[in-house]
Enzyme design. Structure first.
Site, PDB file in Angstrom:
ATOM      1  N   GLU A 160      -5.608  -4.990  10.451  1.00  0.00           N
ATOM      2  CA  GLU A 160      -4.496  -3.821  10.552  1.00  0.00           C
ATOM      3  C   GLU A 160      -4.690  -3.098  12.040  1.00  0.00           C
ATOM      4  OE1 GLU A 160      -2.541  -2.781   6.596  1.00  0.00           O
ATOM      5  OE2 GLU A 160      -3.950  -1.311   7.057  1.00  0.00           O
TER       6      GLU A 160
ATOM      7  N   SER B  72       3.453  -2.137  10.327  1.00  0.00           N
ATOM      8  CA  SER B  72       4.858  -2.245  10.516  1.00  0.00           C
ATOM      9  C   SER B  72       5.622  -3.582  10.330  1.00  0.00           C
ATOM     10  CB  SER B  72       5.310  -2.007  12.135  1.00  0.00           C
ATOM     11  OG  SER B  72       4.947  -0.617  12.320  1.00  0.00           O
TER      12      SER B  72
ATOM     13  N   ASN C 171       0.749  -1.112   0.066  1.00  0.00           N
ATOM     14  CA  ASN C 171       0.030  -0.129   0.029  1.00  0.00           C
ATOM     15  C   ASN C 171       1.050   1.252   0.071  1.00  0.00           C
ATOM     16  OD1 ASN C 171      -1.857   2.059   0.454  1.00  0.00           O
ATOM     17  ND2 ASN C 171      -2.283   1.356   2.664  1.00  0.00           N
TER      18      ASN C 171
ATOM     19  N   GLY D  38       2.488   2.221  11.095  1.00  0.00           N
ATOM     20  CA  GLY D  38       3.569   3.346  10.767  1.00  0.00           C
ATOM     21  C   GLY D  38       4.107   3.719  12.158  1.00  0.00           C
TER      22      GLY D  38
ATOM     23  N   HIS E 222      -9.410   1.143   4.608  1.00  0.00           N
ATOM     24  CA  HIS E 222      -8.149   1.455   5.393  1.00  0.00           C
ATOM     25  C   HIS E 222      -8.446   2.292   6.475  1.00  0.00           C
ATOM     26  CE1 HIS E 222      -4.209   2.486   6.342  1.00  0.00           C
ATOM     27  NE2 HIS E 222      -3.953   1.483   5.653  1.00  0.00           N
TER      28      HIS E 222
ATOM     29  N   LYS F 227       0.014   4.116  -0.134  1.00  0.00           N
ATOM     30  CA  LYS F 227      -0.613   5.384   0.413  1.00  0.00           C
ATOM     31  C   LYS F 227      -0.130   6.558  -0.517  1.00  0.00           C
ATOM     32  CE  LYS F 227      -0.232   3.045   4.780  1.00  0.00           C
ATOM     33  NZ  LYS F 227      -0.142   3.216   6.239  1.00  0.00           N
TER      34      LYS F 227
ATOM     35  N   GLU G  30      -6.939   4.534   7.802  1.00  0.00           N
ATOM     36  CA  GLU G  30      -6.640   6.194   7.495  1.00  0.00           C
ATOM     37  C   GLU G  30      -7.951   6.874   6.765  1.00  0.00           C
ATOM     38  OE1 GLU G  30      -2.840   5.618   5.535  1.00  0.00           O
ATOM     39  OE2 GLU G  30      -2.166   4.800   7.348  1.00  0.00           O
TER      40      GLU G  30
HETATM   41  P1  13P Z   1       3.261   0.286   7.881  1.00  0.00           P
HETATM   42  O1  13P Z   1       3.538  -0.748   7.215  1.00  0.00           O
HETATM   43  O2  13P Z   1       3.855   1.485   7.211  1.00  0.00           O
HETATM   44  O3  13P Z   1       2.951   0.200   9.211  1.00  0.00           O
HETATM   45  O4  13P Z   1       1.473   0.547   7.212  1.00  0.00           O
HETATM   46  C1  13P Z   1       0.675  -0.542   7.129  1.00  0.00           C
HETATM   47  C2  13P Z   1      -0.566  -0.135   6.406  1.00  0.00           C
HETATM   48  O5  13P Z   1      -1.123   0.770   6.621  1.00  0.00           O
HETATM   49  C3  13P Z   1      -0.830  -0.900   5.317  1.00  0.00           C
HETATM   50  O6  13P Z   1      -2.005  -0.709   4.614  1.00  0.00           O
END
Ligand code: 13P
Length: 247
Positions: free
Chosen positions: A166, A209, A9, A172, A94, A11, A96
């Site tokens: 997740e 992560s 992803n 992150g 997601h 982002k 976010e």
């Molecule tokens: P990270 O791997 O940067 O923690 O992000 C995970 C994520 O949100 C994947 O959709």
């Protein structure tokens, strides 16, 4: 036996030049990969993904879509448009999007339906915040998130989704759920899929992560079928190391 699946992803990262280097780095290093893999890029770069990845083992997809089929929805992107660029996957729900765009469980469910109707595979994300985990509500939160989606799907459609667990507190932050913590939630989600006879078919990815140094242990858990990777998907070497950790 479910195949492993590793999805990047991106982002809101990338540029034409950066993406070109990343995609050629990934395709160059895939020999011997035992897992399926895909990248979910920002919408403007889907055409670039299609031209760089068509004919390779790497699939591509988007990070969101509209629940609507078309019309007066300024700024939105429909499932049919994603299918037009040969997307295989689209991430829905997601954390976010849930946090910054107030996406409810019900809206996420409608987006999953829109994706399935266009022939796309929705990667449905579920996960609890730190406050919810500390309050002992992890199971209830992820169960409600998945239930809203399953409520709109028949058994055949439910078997076509991909699920991603997740934990919000692990995204992150460098804090990963331990393999045991993740497995416990994955097993619960797997049991919940039984109501649609989809428990054996659906791949359940872990995200939060996941890095080259913890991927193997996480993906060795019986109910963890792969990863949804953020930061580590932006470096070809790290993304490839995670893909190869499934061997
Ligand atoms: P990270 O791997 O940067 O923690 O992000 C995970 C994520 O949100 C994947 O959709």
């Amino acid at each position: 036996m479910r195949r492993k699946l590793v999805v990047g992803n991106w982002k809101m990262n990338g540029s034409r030049a950066v993406n070109a280097a990343l995609l050629s780095g990934i395709t160059a290093g895939l020999d011997g990969a035992a897992a399926d893999c895909a990248v979910c890029a920002p919408a403007p770069y889907l055409a670039q993904c299609e031209s760089a990845l068509a004919g390779t083992p790497v699939a591509w997809g988007a990070q969101d879509l509209s629940a609507h089929a078309g019309g007066a929805f300024t700024g939105e992107v429909s499932a049919a448009m994603l299918a037009d660029f040969a997307c295989k996957y689209v991430i829905v729900g997601h954390s976010e999007r849930r946090a910054y765009h107030a996406e409810s469980n019900e809206l996420v469910a409608k987006k999953a339906v829109a994706a399935l109707e266009a022939g796309l595979t929705p990667i449905v994300c579920v996960g609890e915040t730190l406050a919810e985990r500390e309050a002992g509500r992890t199971g209830a939160v992820v169960s409600a998130q998945l239930d809203a989606v399953l409520a709109l799907l028949d058994d055949a459609a439910a078997a076509r989704i991909v699920l991603a667990y997740e934990p919000v507190w692990a995204i992150g932050t460098g804090k990963t759920a331990t393999p045991e913590m993740a497995q416990e939630v994955h097993a619960q989600l797997r049991a919940q899929l039984k109501q649609k006879n989809a428990a054996d078919a659906v791949q359940i990815l872990y995200g939060g992560s996941m890095k080259p140094d913890n991927a193997k242990e996480l993906m060795a858990q019986p109910d963890i079928d792969g990863g949804l990777i953020g930061g580590a998907a932006l470096k070809a070497a790290d993304f490839l190391a995670i893909i190869h950790a499934t061997r």
